[in-house]
Design a protein around this motif. Sequence first.
Motif, mmCIF file in Angstrom:
data_model
loop_
_atom_site.group_PDB
_atom_site.id
_atom_site.type_symbol
_atom_site.label_atom_id
_atom_site.label_comp_id
_atom_site.label_asym_id
_atom_site.label_seq_id
_atom_site.Cartn_x
_atom_site.Cartn_y
_atom_site.Cartn_z
ATOM 1 N N LYS A 47 0.712 -0.970 0.292
ATOM 2 C CA LYS A 47 -0.132 0.432 0.291
ATOM 3 C C LYS A 47 0.405 1.339 -0.030
ATOM 4 O O LYS A 47 2.198 1.061 0.034
ATOM 5 C CB LYS A 47 -1.051 0.186 1.028
ATOM 6 C CG LYS A 47 -1.717 -1.168 1.056
ATOM 7 C CD LYS A 47 -2.857 -0.740 2.129
ATOM 8 C CE LYS A 47 -3.950 -2.068 1.893
ATOM 9 N NZ LYS A 47 -5.263 -2.632 2.926
ATOM 10 N N CYS A 58 1.451 2.106 3.994
ATOM 11 C CA CYS A 58 1.305 0.701 4.567
ATOM 12 C C CYS A 58 2.388 -0.625 4.409
ATOM 13 O O CYS A 58 2.166 -0.652 3.308
ATOM 14 C CB CYS A 58 0.952 0.243 5.975
ATOM 15 S SG CYS A 58 -0.214 0.065 4.862
ATOM 16 N N CYS A 106 0.767 -3.524 3.313
ATOM 17 C CA CYS A 106 0.010 -4.439 3.524
ATOM 18 C C CYS A 106 0.252 -4.512 2.259
ATOM 19 O O CYS A 106 0.748 -3.174 1.406
ATOM 20 C CB CYS A 106 -1.160 -3.660 4.427
ATOM 21 S SG CYS A 106 -1.863 -3.764 5.936
ATOM 22 N N VAL A 158 -4.777 -5.848 6.329
ATOM 23 C CA VAL A 158 -4.839 -4.627 6.708
ATOM 24 C C VAL A 158 -4.181 -4.256 8.217
ATOM 25 O O VAL A 158 -3.499 -5.051 8.931
ATOM 26 C CB VAL A 158 -5.968 -4.183 7.094
ATOM 27 C CG1 VAL A 158 -7.244 -4.443 6.172
ATOM 28 C CG2 VAL A 158 -7.016 -5.618 8.636
ATOM 29 N N CYS A 159 -4.039 -3.387 8.954
ATOM 30 C CA CYS A 159 -2.929 -3.158 9.389
ATOM 31 C C CYS A 159 -2.954 -1.710 10.327
ATOM 32 O O CYS A 159 -4.253 -1.321 9.742
ATOM 33 C CB CYS A 159 -1.462 -2.950 9.602
ATOM 34 S SG CYS A 159 -1.281 -1.618 8.445
ATOM 35 N N CYS A 215 -3.425 1.570 8.373
ATOM 36 C CA CYS A 215 -4.594 1.959 7.030
ATOM 37 C C CYS A 215 -5.594 1.670 8.107
ATOM 38 O O CYS A 215 -6.832 1.896 7.047
ATOM 39 C CB CYS A 215 -4.573 0.229 6.147
ATOM 40 S SG CYS A 215 -4.063 -0.949 6.105
HETATM 41 ZN ZN LIG Z 1 -2.007 -1.100 6.328
#
Ligand SMILES: [Zn+2]
Lengths: 524, 98
Positions: free
Chosen positions: A36, A39, A41, A53-54, A57
């Motif tokens: 992304k 980030c 991900c 997802v993290c 995000c």
């Molecule tokens: Zn993320």
Amino acid sequence: MATTTTDDVLGYDEALTTFDPVMGLEVHVELGTRTKMFCGCATEFGAEPNTQVCPVCLGLPGALPVVNEIGVESAIRMGLALNCSIAQWCRFARKNYFYPDMPKNFQTSQYDEPIAFDGYLDVEIPAATGEGTEIFRVEIERAHMEEDTGKSLHVGGATGRIQGAEYSLVDFNRAGIPLIEIVTRPIAGAGERAPEVAKAFVGALRDLLRSLEVSDLKMEQGSMRCDVNLSLRAKAGDDPTSPEQLAVPLGTRSETKNVNSLRSVERAVRYEVCRHAAVLTSGGSVLQETRHWHEDTGVTTSGREKSDADDYRYFPEPDLVPVAPSREWVEELRSALPEPPALRRKRLLGEWGFSGLEMRDVINAGAIELIEATVAAGAKAQSARKWWLAEPSRRANTEGVDLATYAEQVGITPEHVAELESLIVAGRLNDKMARQVLEGVLDGEGAPTVVADARGLELVQDDGALEAAVDTVIAANPDVADKIRGGKVQAAGALIGQVMKEMKGQADADKARAIILTKLGVEG
Amino acid sequence: MADLTRDDVAHLASLARIDLSDAELDTMVGELASIISSVAAVQQAPIDGVEPMSHPMPIVNVTRPDEVRASLTPEAALAMAPASEIERFAVPRILTED
Ligand SMILES: [Zn+2]
């Protein structure tokens, strides 16, 4: 939400007698980076919901974004390919709005400091005279970096769309995927060719970006999305590029969102011209509003009016430091850009030796890359052109998708077409059989050789059978045979037709002709 | 600066999707106005010849390589949500279509 409309529309030609269309196009391109924008991900399409997802995000408190270097590099390369200036120094900004698909309650974007600005893209359109093509320059206002949103699923409503939904279910896998938004300046001076220019621009942009390999650019999957702004102003004479015309102030524009195929871009512009014209000629005024495009019915419907909710309160993103690409890096990226598709086309078309008309058909069909790959796979350029522009092109049109997309959908490859051609060259298939084989390939029956085997398509190689058929036909047509003996060689055509019938189409017509002429003592 | 009006506060509340009753609006106009006037003291700072600053550190170009790092598990991600369904975050219905 209903896809029918009660909006009045005026005929296109009638609309153009009174009004001059001006367009603005905004194209969002999802980059093909592994991760992304802010980030680490993954960005894999079609992954299980919420597996990519993290904290960054998902917008969890305290999470800190860091910019993806390939995201910046791709944005600069895109800007350079679009003949833009590249910012010496620019920042990200927060675009604040509350919507469940954006968990941070703002989208990280760029505001008054885009990474790339002041460019242009020359697009080729059919000439006004109807002969050949001409260049139309579309000016690029800016290209900026931002991030995509999550995807919502609406549950419980009667219509399945948002209105009436009881609640929404959100998957944030897409949230944070790098997007580059490319914004044109108002496109004026296209006159009645505005829909064609819009389509040609999006097509040329897609070709250009494809050559950069920054995105997979699949309009159907949403990795390239187009918003169409359109307004009409009073017509000031027959020349849409005259100073008088260009001096007429712009009318109120509508913004049609998510027009997701080249054909739809053309149709949406055309539809909005007709709708605006109906509003204006009946004495009404066009609302500045968002419209939704309906692929099935070919109309737009009202979304919402521009309102307070569009007060995005942009401010510089404090969690990210400015981006200041060095001039050395920018020049390095510039010098490594691939040959622009327009030049490459010119070169290829020269190498292929197509006529002007053939060339136009190839461009309109979007077949250049496919032909190039087919030639690389061993076919002659003319054969590659002939087969791609036949049944595959016809079916792509019927489906309303471009040829490359259609080819991918049904799984026909340049190698298949080259293989088909090799079967003809080897004398296994004649043209008519090759057409049947091609249909089989398009119907998913497999590669050409597999289809030919399965359908039992093979020219009879046994000259004895062919000679026997020729004897039968000559015996049945003594008059025609005499004419040929007397020198009327063109009369052989009638006999060849009958021989082919005798052979149930599975004969080589050239060979049949040669045998007929030999038997009748005439030299072909 | 211009005084904060009741309409300004109502507008901000609608942007932030916060429902305020009439009584709350009246209270907020007074409270926000006093907060703004306190903060307005910074406007007295002498800034002639000072470049606008967007970041406290004089650094640019902090990037990371395009390499995948582990994400949260969906269970961990969804555990933080008030409601979820079929591996997705369940959120209140959206009032207007966009
Ligand atoms: Zn993320």
